[in-house]
Design a protein around this motif. Structure first.
Motif, PDB file in Angstrom:
ATOM      1  N   SER A 296      -2.377   0.431 -58.698  1.00 29.19           N
ATOM      2  CA  SER A 296      -1.776   1.680 -58.211  1.00 29.19           C
ATOM      3  C   SER A 296      -2.906   2.415 -57.496  1.00 29.19           C
ATOM      4  O   SER A 296      -2.869   3.478 -56.890  1.00 29.19           O
ATOM      5  CB  SER A 296      -1.172   2.354 -59.046  1.00 29.19           C
ATOM      6  N   GLY A 297      -4.313   2.166 -57.970  1.00 31.75           N
ATOM      7  CA  GLY A 297      -5.463   2.917 -57.399  1.00 31.75           C
ATOM      8  C   GLY A 297      -5.676   2.477 -55.943  1.00 31.75           C
ATOM      9  O   GLY A 297      -6.593   1.601 -55.873  1.00 31.75           O
ATOM     10  N   THR A 298      -5.147   3.129 -55.099  1.00 31.74           N
ATOM     11  CA  THR A 298      -5.491   2.874 -53.482  1.00 31.74           C
ATOM     12  C   THR A 298      -5.729   3.908 -52.785  1.00 31.74           C
ATOM     13  O   THR A 298      -5.560   4.024 -51.664  1.00 31.74           O
ATOM     14  CB  THR A 298      -3.861   2.255 -53.180  1.00 31.74           C
ATOM     15  N   GLY A 299      -6.628   4.905 -53.151  1.00 32.74           N
ATOM     16  CA  GLY A 299      -7.235   5.883 -52.710  1.00 32.74           C
ATOM     17  C   GLY A 299      -6.235   7.060 -52.284  1.00 32.74           C
ATOM     18  O   GLY A 299      -6.896   7.783 -51.352  1.00 32.74           O
ATOM     19  N   ASP A 300      -5.281   7.259 -52.676  1.00 25.95           N
ATOM     20  CA  ASP A 300      -4.273   8.219 -52.536  1.00 25.95           C
ATOM     21  C   ASP A 300      -4.946   9.521 -52.545  1.00 25.95           C
ATOM     22  O   ASP A 300      -4.664  10.530 -51.687  1.00 25.95           O
ATOM     23  CB  ASP A 300      -3.020   8.077 -53.254  1.00 25.95           C
ATOM     24  N   GLY A 301      -5.574   9.849 -53.618  1.00 23.89           N
ATOM     25  CA  GLY A 301      -6.038  11.111 -54.037  1.00 23.89           C
ATOM     26  C   GLY A 301      -7.156  11.621 -53.119  1.00 23.89           C
ATOM     27  O   GLY A 301      -7.393  12.752 -52.447  1.00 23.89           O
ATOM     28  N   LEU A 302      -8.034  10.742 -52.872  1.00 21.89           N
ATOM     29  CA  LEU A 302      -8.978  10.775 -51.689  1.00 21.89           C
ATOM     30  C   LEU A 302      -8.727  11.245 -50.421  1.00 21.89           C
ATOM     31  O   LEU A 302      -9.031  12.014 -49.885  1.00 21.89           O
ATOM     32  CB  LEU A 302     -10.145   9.697 -51.792  1.00 21.89           C
ATOM     33  N   ARG A 303      -7.561  10.535 -49.848  1.00 24.19           N
ATOM     34  CA  ARG A 303      -7.170  10.661 -48.687  1.00 24.19           C
ATOM     35  C   ARG A 303      -6.562  12.140 -48.502  1.00 24.19           C
ATOM     36  O   ARG A 303      -6.654  12.754 -47.529  1.00 24.19           O
ATOM     37  CB  ARG A 303      -6.092   9.589 -48.151  1.00 24.19           C
ATOM     38  N   LEU A 304      -5.793  12.499 -49.679  1.00 25.07           N
ATOM     39  CA  LEU A 304      -5.101  13.922 -49.631  1.00 25.07           C
ATOM     40  C   LEU A 304      -6.309  15.084 -49.757  1.00 25.07           C
ATOM     41  O   LEU A 304      -6.238  15.748 -48.931  1.00 25.07           O
ATOM     42  CB  LEU A 304      -4.281  13.816 -51.018  1.00 25.07           C
ATOM     43  N   ALA A 305      -7.337  14.697 -50.411  1.00 24.69           N
ATOM     44  CA  ALA A 305      -8.190  15.656 -50.496  1.00 24.69           C
ATOM     45  C   ALA A 305      -8.647  15.852 -49.146  1.00 24.69           C
ATOM     46  O   ALA A 305      -9.285  16.960 -48.658  1.00 24.69           O
ATOM     47  CB  ALA A 305      -9.338  15.326 -51.571  1.00 24.69           C
ATOM     48  N   MET A 306      -9.183  14.937 -48.723  1.00 19.72           N
ATOM     49  CA  MET A 306     -10.010  14.782 -47.152  1.00 19.72           C
ATOM     50  C   MET A 306      -9.187  15.534 -46.063  1.00 19.72           C
ATOM     51  O   MET A 306      -9.790  16.139 -45.487  1.00 19.72           O
ATOM     52  CB  MET A 306     -10.407  13.417 -46.863  1.00 19.72           C
ATOM     53  N   THR A 307      -7.891  15.414 -46.242  1.00 24.98           N
ATOM     54  CA  THR A 307      -7.230  16.266 -45.184  1.00 24.98           C
ATOM     55  C   THR A 307      -7.211  17.731 -45.380  1.00 24.98           C
ATOM     56  O   THR A 307      -7.123  18.608 -44.274  1.00 24.98           O
ATOM     57  CB  THR A 307      -5.591  15.846 -45.182  1.00 24.98           C
ATOM     58  N   ALA A 308      -7.619  17.992 -46.558  1.00 21.64           N
ATOM     59  CA  ALA A 308      -7.805  19.449 -46.788  1.00 21.64           C
ATOM     60  C   ALA A 308      -9.281  19.820 -46.831  1.00 21.64           C
ATOM     61  O   ALA A 308      -9.668  21.036 -47.022  1.00 21.64           O
ATOM     62  CB  ALA A 308      -7.397  19.831 -48.506  1.00 21.64           C
ATOM     63  N   GLY A 309     -10.423  19.244 -46.274  1.00 18.72           N
ATOM     64  CA  GLY A 309     -11.708  19.426 -46.109  1.00 18.72           C
ATOM     65  C   GLY A 309     -12.638  18.908 -47.323  1.00 18.72           C
ATOM     66  O   GLY A 309     -13.731  19.400 -47.297  1.00 18.72           O
TER      67      GLY A 309
END
Length: 577
Positions: A296-309
């Motif tokens: 399940s570790g597919t980078g979801d959190g990183l992508r969400l955070a990057m959209t917020a800068g």
């Protein structure tokens, strides 16, 4: 299933150890918390792990009569994590880790105990300790979870006995002495009897150990505080009010739904071990694409955070924490990944060889260092072969990979091609595509010293950490024995990761940072979504879970304080270590 509320104080994305810690602490402080988990289970990779938690100078050490100090830990980390990056976060970890453990034990179901004899991975360095810095979860009765027990991710089947029985570290030596010691035989009989009774009521054993016990204890903490958990739901986006994160957007059926988080959102989605694009961007080519982390570790959190800068911490010495792994097919057709952490490599009578048939590493080094040697030897080739080689005596006594000790029939492992078998070393070499004369010379050279318990080439068994992983009953060196008795065996191993080290930049309050060092109001990160405070170095057992619990705790406490994020400079994150 949809959440019962439209608005919560805190939303946590991911139900691994870091995320559940943040949720448990926030709930213990009286906040209304929602956890959103993309899978049907809680626990993440933690449920498959040893559950070790590395916290220097922790309160449990003092209770056990073991000495340690933050000053010693600073000295140790100065040599094992020499890079200045994230020095402030390491200072925060050392300062607040013991506080986090005391809080969790006082306010949640988490119970830990010191492992008195588990050395730091570089015991020869100044400031190292022979044990106690690493804590392990106290065994947990899974029936306490009630009907929610089915939501706890099971351990890897290869690490259980009889289809679902977990055993702790201290039981393993007794299981190896069945029939040789009355005490061990009686203890093993009691364990099996208890397990058989448990199976009358449950699909697997309910006496939980290791990482499964830690995840269960955190889950029990959430249930006790009536924290709502939304399973099998993906977070599509973060909601923003100006430059502040105010909640999340989830996709439910054909429509999106926004859920508000008054205090903030914690990202703890498990890193990006299984995301092909991020893997290709950050991992060395020689690493291939094998991971022992939860899929399940597919980078979801990183992508969400990057959209917020958010900014990523890409300064890590290594992008991941490494482990050698063997691959196989289970009976149901699924691919299995067996992490060779502590069960076989350091035991006496096995060696690791490269594509040329030569040893390339001290086999008793930490799993992280072992794979770093594989990557150096691999010269950037992702399919370069590596093998563990042993004889029949080793395979019987210690097992190899998922093949457990005292396995009477290995026919199915050989028939599938997972385990290679030959009557002599020359034929074994031919089977794995190695020049027979080279592999034979490697074995002969190793055996010369091994017959006397020595390893002149790599010094195997030369530190207390290496000897700890060996066989204490084997003399004179618990890590070294000759390879003599036919037939001989080889098992293919690959570089694999246990989790990613590259993640979001955060400050000492676990707040996610922009590229200019200012925090994004309302956004926090912990676990593998947070950039490694060790910069991808691996100084001791549990240095992923130790920071995960600590910064999960820090995030939960800071959210409970209700502070409004204010601009800080990067230097405000802490003082150098």
């Amino acid at each position: 299933m949809m959440p019962a509320q439209e608005t919560y104080d805190v939303i946590v994305v991911g139900a691994g150890a870091g995320g559940m810690t943040a949720a448990a602490v926030a709930a213990a402080e009286g906040l209304r918390v929602l956890v959103i988990e993309k899978t049907a289970f809680v626990g993440g990779t933690t449920t498959w792990s040893g559950g070790m938690v590395w916290i220097p100078a922790n309160p449990k050490m003092k209770e056990a009569g073991l000495s340690d100090s933050v000053a010693d830990a600073v000295q140790y980390l100065s040599s094992t994590v020499p890079e200045p990056a994230n020095a402030g976060l390491r200072a925060a970890f050392l300062a607040r880790g013991p506080e986090a453990i005391a809080y969790l034990e006082a306010r949640t179901e988490v119970r830990l105990q010191p492992v008195k004899a588990y050395p730091d991975y570089y015991p020869e360095r100044l400031g190292a300790t022979p044990g106690g810095r690493v804590l392990e979860p106290v065994a947990f009765d899974g029936t306490r979870l009630g009907r929610a027990f089915v939501r706890l991710r099971p351990p890897l089947p290869e690490f259980t006995l009889f289809g679902g029985m977990m055993v702790n570290r201290l039981d393993i030596p007794h299981l190896r002495r069945i029939g040789k010691s009355l005490r061990s035989t009686l203890r093993a009989a009691r364990l099996v009897s208890e397990y058989m009774l448990q199976r009358l009521r449950s699909p697997r054993g309910t006496t939980l150990h290791l990482g499964n016990a830690l995840a269960a204890r955190l889950y029990a903490s959430l249930l006790a505080r009536q924290v709502e958990i939304l399973f099998s739901e993906d977070v599509e986006d973060l909601s923003m009010q100006g430059d502040r994160v105010s909640g999340v957007v989830i996709r439910h059926g054909s429509r999106d739904r926004a859920i508000e988080a008054r205090r903030g959102v914690v990202l703890a989605a498990g890193g990006f071990s299984h995301d092909a694009a991020l893997h290709k961007r950050f991992f060395p080519p020689a690493a291939g694409f094998v991971s022992a982390a939860n899929p399940s570790g597919t980078g979801d959190g990183l992508r969400l955070a990057m959209t917020a800068g958010a900014a990523l911490n890409t300064e890590a010495t290594s992008p991941a924490y490494w482990v050698p792994a063997s691959l196989f097919r289970r009976a149901d057709g699924s691919r299995g990944v067996f992490p060779h952490t502590v069960t076989d490599r350091a035991k006496p009578g096995v060696i690791a060889v490269n594509a040329a048939g030569r040893r390339f590493v001290n086999e008793a080094l930490s799993y992280h260092e072992f794979v770093l040697a594989m990557l150096r030897d691999g010269h950037g080739e992702p399919d370069r072969p590596f093998y563990l080689v042993c004889d029949r005596q080793f395979l019987w006594r210690y097992g190899l990979g998922r093949i457990k000790p005292f396995t009477r029939s290995i026919r199915r492992y050989v028939a599938s091609g997972e385990l290679l078998k030959a009557p002599d070393i020359a034929q074994l070499a031919a089977k794995i595509g190695i020049k027979p004369s080279v592999l034979s010379a490697t074995i002969v050279s190793y055996n010369v010293g091994a017959k006397e318990g020595r390893d002149p080439e790599f010094g195997r068994g030369s530190t207390i950490y290496q000897r700890h992983l060996g066989d204490a009953a084997h003399k004179p060196n618990p890590c070294v024995a000759p390879i003599l008795r036919a037939p001989f065996f080889a098992l293919r191993i690959y570089p694999a990761d246990l989790g990613t080290a590259i993640g979001m930049k955060v400050d000492a309050q676990a707040r996610v940072l922009r590229g200019d060092g200012t925090p994004i109001a309302g956004l926090y990160a912990c676990g593998n979504d947070m950039g490694s405070i060790m910069n991808g170095n691996y100084p001791g057992p549990g240095i992923t879970l130790g920071p995960a619990l600590t910064f999960g705790y820090i995030a939960g406490r800071h959210l409970a304080e209700g502070s409004v994020a204010i601009a800080t400079t990067p230097a405000a994150a802490g003082t150098p270590v």
